[in-house]
Scaffold this motif. Structure first.
Motif, PDB file in Angstrom:
ATOM      1  N   ILE A  18      49.294  38.288  38.325  1.00 55.72           N
ATOM      2  CA  ILE A  18      50.735  38.494  38.498  1.00 55.72           C
ATOM      3  C   ILE A  18      51.420  37.853  37.299  1.00 55.72           C
ATOM      4  O   ILE A  18      51.216  36.669  37.022  1.00 55.72           O
ATOM      5  N   THR A  19      52.195  38.659  36.614  1.00 50.42           N
ATOM      6  CA  THR A  19      52.933  38.180  35.451  1.00 50.42           C
ATOM      7  C   THR A  19      54.422  38.307  35.733  1.00 50.42           C
ATOM      8  O   THR A  19      54.889  39.355  36.177  1.00 50.42           O
ATOM      9  N   VAL A  20      55.140  37.225  35.497  1.00 48.27           N
ATOM     10  CA  VAL A  20      56.590  37.207  35.683  1.00 48.27           C
ATOM     11  C   VAL A  20      57.213  36.696  34.383  1.00 48.27           C
ATOM     12  O   VAL A  20      56.805  35.655  33.873  1.00 48.27           O
ATOM     13  N   ASN A  21      58.174  37.441  33.876  1.00 49.51           N
ATOM     14  CA  ASN A  21      58.839  37.073  32.617  1.00 49.51           C
ATOM     15  C   ASN A  21      57.823  36.783  31.505  1.00 49.51           C
ATOM     16  O   ASN A  21      57.900  35.764  30.820  1.00 49.51           O
ATOM     17  N   ASN A  22      56.833  37.663  31.374  1.00 48.68           N
ATOM     18  CA  ASN A  22      55.802  37.571  30.344  1.00 48.68           C
ATOM     19  C   ASN A  22      54.909  36.341  30.453  1.00 48.68           C
ATOM     20  O   ASN A  22      54.265  35.952  29.484  1.00 48.68           O
ATOM     21  N   GLN A  23      54.863  35.708  31.623  1.00 45.31           N
ATOM     22  CA  GLN A  23      53.993  34.559  31.835  1.00 45.31           C
ATOM     23  C   GLN A  23      53.107  34.826  33.051  1.00 45.31           C
ATOM     24  O   GLN A  23      53.594  35.224  34.111  1.00 45.31           O
ATOM     25  N   THR A  24      51.801  34.587  32.894  1.00 52.88           N
ATOM     26  CA  THR A  24      50.884  34.756  34.020  1.00 52.88           C
ATOM     27  C   THR A  24      51.128  33.643  35.029  1.00 52.88           C
ATOM     28  O   THR A  24      51.001  32.467  34.701  1.00 52.88           O
ATOM     29  N   GLU A  25      51.516  34.044  36.233  1.00 48.24           N
ATOM     30  CA  GLU A  25      51.804  33.077  37.292  1.00 48.24           C
ATOM     31  C   GLU A  25      50.638  32.903  38.257  1.00 48.24           C
ATOM     32  O   GLU A  25      50.533  31.895  38.931  1.00 48.24           O
ATOM     33  N   ALA A  26      49.763  33.900  38.324  1.00 47.22           N
ATOM     34  CA  ALA A  26      48.606  33.813  39.217  1.00 47.22           C
ATOM     35  C   ALA A  26      47.512  34.728  38.692  1.00 47.22           C
ATOM     36  O   ALA A  26      47.793  35.794  38.143  1.00 47.22           O
ATOM     37  N   LYS A  27      46.255  34.297  38.901  1.00 45.31           N
ATOM     38  CA  LYS A  27      45.119  35.082  38.431  1.00 45.31           C
ATOM     39  C   LYS A  27      43.938  34.859  39.367  1.00 45.31           C
ATOM     40  O   LYS A  27      43.673  33.731  39.776  1.00 45.31           O
ATOM     41  N   MET A  28      43.248  35.934  39.695  1.00 43.00           N
ATOM     42  CA  MET A  28      42.056  35.869  40.534  1.00 43.00           C
ATOM     43  C   MET A  28      40.956  36.656  39.845  1.00 43.00           C
ATOM     44  O   MET A  28      41.131  37.837  39.536  1.00 43.00           O
ATOM     45  N   THR A  29      39.824  35.998  39.573  1.00 42.93           N
ATOM     46  CA  THR A  29      38.750  36.634  38.835  1.00 42.93           C
ATOM     47  C   THR A  29      37.628  37.086  39.771  1.00 42.93           C
ATOM     48  O   THR A  29      37.441  36.535  40.856  1.00 42.93           O
ATOM     49  N   PHE A  30      36.892  38.109  39.309  1.00 44.74           N
ATOM     50  CA  PHE A  30      35.766  38.599  40.083  1.00 44.74           C
ATOM     51  C   PHE A  30      34.700  39.153  39.144  1.00 44.74           C
ATOM     52  O   PHE A  30      34.970  39.444  37.978  1.00 44.74           O
ATOM     53  N   VAL A  31      33.487  39.271  39.684  1.00 45.57           N
ATOM     54  CA  VAL A  31      32.391  39.911  38.974  1.00 45.57           C
ATOM     55  C   VAL A  31      31.805  40.982  39.888  1.00 45.57           C
ATOM     56  O   VAL A  31      31.870  40.870  41.116  1.00 45.57           O
ATOM     57  N   PHE A  32      31.248  42.014  39.287  1.00 48.58           N
ATOM     58  CA  PHE A  32      30.562  43.036  40.067  1.00 48.58           C
ATOM     59  C   PHE A  32      29.163  42.537  40.395  1.00 48.58           C
ATOM     60  O   PHE A  32      28.481  41.968  39.547  1.00 48.58           O
ATOM     61  N   ALA A  33      28.734  42.770  41.625  1.00 44.16           N
ATOM     62  CA  ALA A  33      27.373  42.456  42.068  1.00 44.16           C
ATOM     63  C   ALA A  33      26.748  43.789  42.477  1.00 44.16           C
ATOM     64  O   ALA A  33      26.817  44.187  43.632  1.00 44.16           O
ATOM     65  N   GLY A  34      26.241  44.510  41.517  1.00 46.58           N
ATOM     66  CA  GLY A  34      25.759  45.854  41.766  1.00 46.58           C
ATOM     67  C   GLY A  34      26.926  46.833  41.743  1.00 46.58           C
ATOM     68  O   GLY A  34      28.022  46.509  41.300  1.00 46.58           O
ATOM     69  N   GLU A  35      26.682  48.019  42.255  1.00 46.34           N
ATOM     70  CA  GLU A  35      27.705  49.061  42.213  1.00 46.34           C
ATOM     71  C   GLU A  35      28.672  49.022  43.377  1.00 46.34           C
ATOM     72  O   GLU A  35      29.735  49.639  43.313  1.00 46.34           O
ATOM     73  N   HIS A  36      28.322  48.308  44.436  1.00 50.89           N
ATOM     74  CA  HIS A  36      29.101  48.416  45.665  1.00 50.89           C
ATOM     75  C   HIS A  36      29.672  47.092  46.167  1.00 50.89           C
ATOM     76  O   HIS A  36      30.044  46.995  47.338  1.00 50.89           O
ATOM     77  N   LYS A  37      29.741  46.082  45.299  1.00 50.68           N
ATOM     78  CA  LYS A  37      30.260  44.793  45.748  1.00 50.68           C
ATOM     79  C   LYS A  37      30.904  44.052  44.583  1.00 50.68           C
ATOM     80  O   LYS A  37      30.420  44.116  43.455  1.00 50.68           O
ATOM     81  N   ILE A  38      32.009  43.349  44.881  1.00 50.77           N
ATOM     82  CA  ILE A  38      32.565  42.400  43.924  1.00 50.77           C
ATOM     83  C   ILE A  38      32.533  41.022  44.559  1.00 50.77           C
ATOM     84  O   ILE A  38      32.601  40.877  45.784  1.00 50.77           O
ATOM     85  N   ILE A  39      32.401  40.030  43.708  1.00 52.08           N
ATOM     86  CA  ILE A  39      32.423  38.634  44.142  1.00 52.08           C
ATOM     87  C   ILE A  39      33.666  37.997  43.553  1.00 52.08           C
ATOM     88  O   ILE A  39      33.821  37.911  42.332  1.00 52.08           O
TER      89      ILE A  39
END
Length: 94
Positions: A18-39
């Motif tokens: 989520i970016t507000v006024n050109n500043q990232t206010e929140a971030k959630m990262t993930f990785v793919f675990a195969g083709e059918h799952k994200i972590i």
């Protein structure tokens, strides 16, 4: 002020933010675990934005993404796990 979650990803990993006024206010990262799952492995909210619901919005966006792609989510991030624990209507993607 527009607090709409956005998604960026490639075939291995990605993040919702989520970016507000050109500043990232929140971030959630993930990785793919195969083709059918994200972590989901990390969620971070700018301390000045605590209490605005940005973290939950990111989890909801991840659920929307998972439903669209027909994949599941493994929430290793404690924050994301707590949102799933408190919100039964999101658990169909677990």
């Amino acid at each position: 002020m527009n607090a709409i979650p956005e998604l960026e990803y490639n075939e291995k990993k990605g993040h919702f933010h989520i970016t507000v006024n050109n500043q990232t206010e929140a971030k959630m990262t993930f990785v793919f675990a195969g083709e059918h799952k994200i972590i989901i492995d990390h969620t971070e909210v700018n301390p000045a934005s605590n209490g605005k619901g940005y973290g939950k919005k990111l989890v909801e966006k991840a659920v929307e993404f998972a439903r669209e792609k027909g994949i599941t989510i493994l929430p290793l991030c404690p924050f994301a796990k707590s949102v799933f624990d408190k919100t039964p209507e999101l658990r169909d993607v677990l």
